[in-house]
Design a protein around this motif. Structure first.
Motif, short mmCIF file in Angstrom:
data_model
loop_
_atom_site.label_atom_id
_atom_site.label_comp_id
_atom_site.label_asym_id
_atom_site.label_seq_id
_atom_site.Cartn_x
_atom_site.Cartn_y
_atom_site.Cartn_z
N ALA A 220 0.84 -1.14 0.10
CA ALA A 220 -0.06 0.04 0.04
C ALA A 220 0.88 1.20 -0.13
O ALA A 220 0.50 2.29 -0.63
N LEU A 221 2.19 1.33 0.71
CA LEU A 221 2.82 2.47 0.76
C LEU A 221 3.45 2.71 -0.39
O LEU A 221 3.50 3.82 -1.22
N PHE A 222 4.10 1.62 -0.90
CA PHE A 222 4.94 1.81 -2.33
C PHE A 222 4.00 1.91 -3.57
O PHE A 222 4.34 2.72 -4.36
N ASN A 223 2.75 1.62 -3.55
CA ASN A 223 1.89 1.95 -4.69
C ASN A 223 1.43 3.45 -4.40
O ASN A 223 1.35 4.14 -5.25
N ALA A 253 -1.72 0.72 -8.76
CA ALA A 253 -1.17 1.53 -7.67
C ALA A 253 -2.47 2.54 -7.35
O ALA A 253 -2.73 3.01 -6.10
N ARG A 254 -2.81 3.43 -8.14
CA ARG A 254 -3.88 4.40 -7.88
C ARG A 254 -5.25 3.78 -7.45
O ARG A 254 -5.68 4.40 -6.55
N ALA A 255 -5.59 2.51 -7.77
CA ALA A 255 -6.82 1.95 -7.20
C ALA A 255 -6.54 1.17 -6.02
O ALA A 255 -7.50 0.94 -5.20
N GLY A 258 -5.55 0.17 0.25
CA GLY A 258 -5.06 -0.43 1.39
C GLY A 258 -4.49 0.53 2.28
O GLY A 258 -4.09 1.68 2.23
N ARG A 259 -4.48 0.23 3.83
CA ARG A 259 -4.45 1.01 4.79
C ARG A 259 -3.01 0.83 5.05
O ARG A 259 -2.39 -0.08 4.91
N THR A 260 -2.29 1.96 5.61
CA THR A 260 -0.90 1.91 6.19
C THR A 260 -0.77 1.82 7.52
O THR A 260 0.50 1.62 8.04
N THR A 562 -1.32 -5.19 -5.75
CA THR A 562 -2.38 -4.73 -4.93
C THR A 562 -2.38 -5.26 -3.26
O THR A 562 -2.24 -6.33 -3.32
N SER A 563 -2.30 -4.32 -2.43
CA SER A 563 -2.12 -4.61 -1.05
C SER A 563 -3.21 -5.58 -0.64
O SER A 563 -4.35 -5.68 -0.99
N ARG A 564 -2.99 -6.54 0.21
CA ARG A 564 -3.75 -7.39 0.87
C ARG A 564 -3.46 -8.02 2.24
O ARG A 564 -2.36 -7.78 2.82
N ALA A 565 -4.44 -8.11 3.00
CA ALA A 565 -4.05 -8.55 4.53
C ALA A 565 -3.19 -9.75 4.48
O ALA A 565 -3.12 -10.64 3.62
N ALA A 566 -2.51 -9.85 5.98
CA ALA A 566 -2.14 -11.33 5.89
C ALA A 566 -2.90 -12.32 5.89
O ALA A 566 -4.36 -12.07 6.22
N SER A 567 -2.62 -13.59 5.75
CA SER A 567 -3.30 -14.75 5.82
C SER A 567 -4.17 -14.99 7.16
O SER A 567 -5.27 -15.51 6.97
N GLY A 568 -3.29 -14.76 8.19
CA GLY A 568 -4.29 -14.97 9.45
C GLY A 568 -4.81 -13.70 9.71
O GLY A 568 -4.20 -12.60 9.72
N HIS A 569 -5.82 -13.80 10.61
CA HIS A 569 -6.75 -12.60 10.99
C HIS A 569 -6.90 -12.47 12.29
O HIS A 569 -7.33 -13.42 13.08
#
Length: 874
Positions: A220-223, A253-255, A258-260, A562-569
């Motif tokens: 998310a940050l580098f996008n 990247a524009r789309a 994701g939260r940082t 595209t950013s995505r969450a880690a597999s564990g929640h």
């Protein structure tokens, strides 16, 4: 090697690849110093490197083969290994066997293992513990560049105007590189450093800006950075001719929403600094790689450098810092399940044909083998029936480590080559093979900036230990392939490997050291550090400034990610995110570093960093114990309450095993989720639950014996002359004297006891022949004694050790802060107060602390701030 002869070799630890000069003493030890001529370190060594001489003793070494726990000869052991592997292959096919190798192996060892498995057994089931530390970088490089090419060199770190550190606690994990950057920054104060890390680590001491990003938010940050590069008109029109996928990557990247976890102002500061500074190096390590989206993180970073053309020129480019001494060499010789030697591709028919022909091999697998986590899952499922583990400890280091330990224990046939029979993994072997260790074997390693260096033996092979390449070659011969494995020295292997690299280069590969294939034995022995490529027309240098890449189109590929969450929640049952990593003075599972007393004096037991708000809410007190549990395992760790971590996040080191702290095996908690492209596990974002551990008693002990007491919590560490131990339990012993005798294996020793039943405290010294053999301090809370003093009194002639503190005429140095020179926190605090020291530099001038590897300088600064107000008040 004659005593007093200086031998140039390479450090056994991280991927920096520091040059070392070892001077054997003729008694099995050696004096160690940095090699001022080596380009990686120019004489610098970290605390671990300086202490290498303390790790060389033969105590506990595996000195002969063992079969089912009994000593055996080499012929019997190797005949059994060869026969069982042949039988398994004949009955179940080549994919029923596997090798799990290690970045501790030399390139020559790796090469023979890869050749035996892929070219002659006919399976690609050979993978490395390097899969756990840098596989995402390999995958990202291959996607973007066409090959696993490191574009830059170490000098770029010093020539950059901006160094961005991402997921890299350089001060503790790669101290010599940290010192190179620190020296460059001191020489050029305008140089800037940004540290991107969820934790506030020692590396932040060097940073002008610390971005405490949410775990896993790197994409998310580098996008955000890539989009801002385009908006600011900073795309390179000239370099864009050498790049594919820019528009698609920019759209992704524009789309990306994701939260940082960062504020908009600090994000803007970082983006503007990156964009307006041409000479940028982005250094990244395990915080990027060890993720289920690790490959995408790597490509998000590469996208920013490719879009601006900031690659392959002095002071600019992406830079992966590897974890092990020969992680790079393993990549070069094809020691991973999805690669062939010399950066050739296992999926490419022409590459397979080339290698098969060069080796005159009977077969070659047509598809990648099982990556590390997949491999041990296959072991658990019975699909792999014969397993050979070399120089690694997967029963402790792989995610879901308890399940891995169970899989190895249930496997039909397990071979382990190692230095010791006491690792968590070695204890599970059917056949143990004694391998040569650092200082005993010869070969080459490659560091993070492509520099090939020699490791040279300066000690005799102990017992009947053999180098790994020799063990592998002999098994290959006994399996029927005598000519292919008829090696007499590592030099022969290196020359074969160098010759193959020339053929690979003709196929358009980057790795080429063919100019070295003409070395004779003396030339190999004298080989100085050299950065590849090494050809008739080129030596070393950077890659890609000319826009020439190794993809079919000859262009770099930018990847839409595209950013995505880690597999564990996290959820109500596991609301905390566990981050794992290294500490300053230990290495991997402490098989080597844990033998050095000075390296155990800084942090001697496993711990959990937890934010004060979380600790208060849960009733977890500093220095007490905390139980950490995930869906896969459980650990008990010492609570370290600190704002270095953010609320909701915790950190634990990965070094402790059942050999040193049975409840500290942190990888037993980590879920076996992996990056779908690289196969690298997620080790930085495991959901866990925390609760105080209800201990009714705590203890501290020193002992000349190394037995682990049968208590609910125990952590032991080497000291001079024996061990120190932290203990705790849910139920106190009824008889402290009887407990101490049994715990330390001293049933006949004389006991001296000081007990206070009302307070629930007890102190026991066990004395034999007038000398203290063990001392135990116990009470209802964490024991407050001078641990350094007590440890120094072990085997003393008097039981005054039970005072727990030095007398008035002997100062207490306190816990060691500077491991390089063994300087304690109390000594430093006293010097600050008595001499009016006002800077870290002044402390260094007065005591030497912080003047070698510099890893302790952030802690010195913290201590200075704590002490300075008192000085001012006085």
């Amino acid at each position: 090697m004659r005593a007093g002869t200086e031998v140039r070799t390479t450090c056994a630890y991280c991927g920096v690849g520091c040059g070392v000069i070892a001077t054997p003493d003729g008694k099995g030890g050696a004096a160690i110093k940095g090699d001022t001529d080596h380009p990686a370190n120019r004489g610098r060594l970290c605390s671990k490197g300086l202490a290498l001489g303390e790790t060389l003793g033969l105590e506990g070494r595996l000195l002969s083969p063992r079969i089912n726990g009994r000593d055996a000869g080499w012929d019997e052991a190797l005949d059994l290994v060869a026969a069982r592997f042949r039988k398994t292959i004949a009955e179940h096919g080549p994919d029923a066997v596997a090798f799990y190798v290690s970045g501790q192996l030399l390139s020559e060892d790796y090469y023979v293992a890869n050749k035996l498995m892929k070219g002659f057994i006919g399976s690609a089931n050979i993978d490395s513990n390097s899969r756990l530390c840098m596989a995402s970088t390999v995958a990202g490089h291959r996607r973007a560049f066409g090959t696993d090419t490191v574009p830059g060199v170490y000098e770029d770190l010093e020539e950059a105007d901006l160094v961005v550190l991402v997921g890299s606690n350089l001060a503790w994990c790669h101290p010599v590189l940290y010192q190179r950057i620190a020296a460059a920054k001191q020489a050029r104060p305008a140089m800037r450093v940004v540290n991107i890390d969820p934790r506030r680590t020692a590396t932040c001491d060097l940073a002008d800006l610390h971005l405490a990003i949410d775990p896993g938010a790197d994409v998310a940050l580098f996008n955000r950075l890539l989009a801002r590069i385009a908006d600011a008109g900073a795309l390179s029109a000239e370099f864009s001719a050498h790049v594919e996928g820019l528009e698609e990557s920019l759209a992704a990247a524009r789309a990306d929403q994701g939260r940082t976890g960062l504020g908009e102002a600090e994000i803007a500061t970082f983006l503007d600094l990156w964009i307006r500074t041409e000479k940028v190096v982005t250094v990244y390590s395990q915080g990027v790689n060890q993720s289920t989206s690790g490959t995408d993180k790597v490509n998000a970073i590469l996208n920013c450098h490719l879009s601006t053309g900031r690659i392959g020129r002095p002071g600019m480019g992406p830079f992966s810092i590897t974890g092990q001494p020969n992680a790079m060499g393993g990549r070069e010789v094809g020691g991973l399940a999805n690669m062939l030697a010399c950066h050739l591709d296992i999926e490419d028919p022409a590459h397979r044909s080339l290698v098969r022909s060069f080796w005159d091999a009977p077969t070659m697998p047509e598809k990648p083998g099982l990556k590390a986590v997949e491999m041990f899952r296959a072991v658990a499922e019975g699909r792999i029936k014969a397993l050979w583990i070399m120089g690694s400890n997967p029963a402790a280091t792989l995610p879901d480590a308890d399940a891995v330990r169970g899989a190895i224990a249930a496997c039909d046939f397990v071979v382990v080559s190692d230095l010791f029979a006491t690792t968590d993994t070695a204890r599970l072997a059917d056949v143990l093979l004694p391998a040569a260790g650092w200082g005993e074997k010869d070969g080459t390693v490659t560091n993070s900036d492509r520099t090939i260096s020699r490791q040279r033996g300066f000690l005799p092979l102990p017992g009947s230990a053999r180098p790994d390449w020799a063990i592998l070659a002999e098994v290959g011969r006994r399996m029927g392939w005598k000519a292919a494995f008829d090696y007499a020295s590592p030099a022969e292997i290196f020359l074969e490997y160098a010759a193959l690299s020339g053929h690979a280069a003709a196929q358009g590969r980057d790795f080429d050291i063919s100019a070295l294939c003409g070395l004779d034995r003396s030339g190999y022995d004298a080989l100085a550090p050299v950065r590849w490529p090494v050809t008739a027309t080129r030596r070393g240098g950077r890659f890609f400034a000319d826009g020439a890449f190794f993809t079919p189109a000859g262009k770099a590929r930018m990847l839409p990610v595209t950013s995505r969450a880690a597999s564990g929640h996290v959820d109500v049952e596991a609301p905390f995110v566990l981050n794992t990593g290294r500490i300053r003075d230990q290495w991997h599972t402490m098989t080597r570093s844990g033998r050095a007393p000075r390296l155990n004096r800084h942090l001697a037991e496993p711990f959990l960093e937890i934010h004060p708000d979380d600790a208060d809410r849960l009733g977890i007190r500093a220095a007490h114990l905390v139980e950490v549990e995930s869906r896969h395992g459980r650990a008990i760790l010492r609570a370290m309450v600190t704002d270095r971590v953010s609320p909701g996040q915790v950190f634990a080191p990965m070094h402790w095993t059942a050999e040193h702290a049975p409840t500290g095996r942190i990888d037993a908690l980590v879920a076996p989720f992996t990056d779908p492209i690289s196969g690298q596990p997620e080790s930085k974002a495991c959901p866990v639950a925390l609760r105080p551990y209800a201990a009714t008693w705590f203890g501290f002990a020193v002992t000349t014996t190394g037995a682990l007491p049968a208590t609910d919590y125990v952590a032991r560490a080497r000291i001079a002359g024996g061990w120190r131990m932290e203990l705790a339990g849910a139920e106190p012993p009824r008889d402290w004297e009887a407990f101490a005798r049994e715990a330390f294996g001293l049933p006949d020793a004389e006991a001296v006891i000081v007990a206070d039943a009302a307070r629930g405290t007890a102190r026991v010294a066990l004395v034999r022949d007038g000398r203290v053999q063990a001392a135990l301090f116990a009470g209802p809370g964490p024991v407050a004694v001078s641990r350094e003093h007590v440890a120094s009194q072990l085997e003393g002639a008097r039981p005054e050790i039970l005072s727990g503190r030095p007398n008035a005429n002997r100062p207490d140095p306190g816990a060691t802060l500077c491991s390089c020179f063994g300087i304690g926190v109390n000594t430093i605090a006293q010097a600050i107060a008595s001499q009016g020291l006002l800077s870290v530099e002044a402390i260094g001038s007065a005591l030497g602390a912080g003047t070698n590897c510099g890893s302790c300088r952030p802690e010195l600064a913290t201590l200075l701030m704590r002490c300075t107000p008192r000085i001012a008040a006085e």
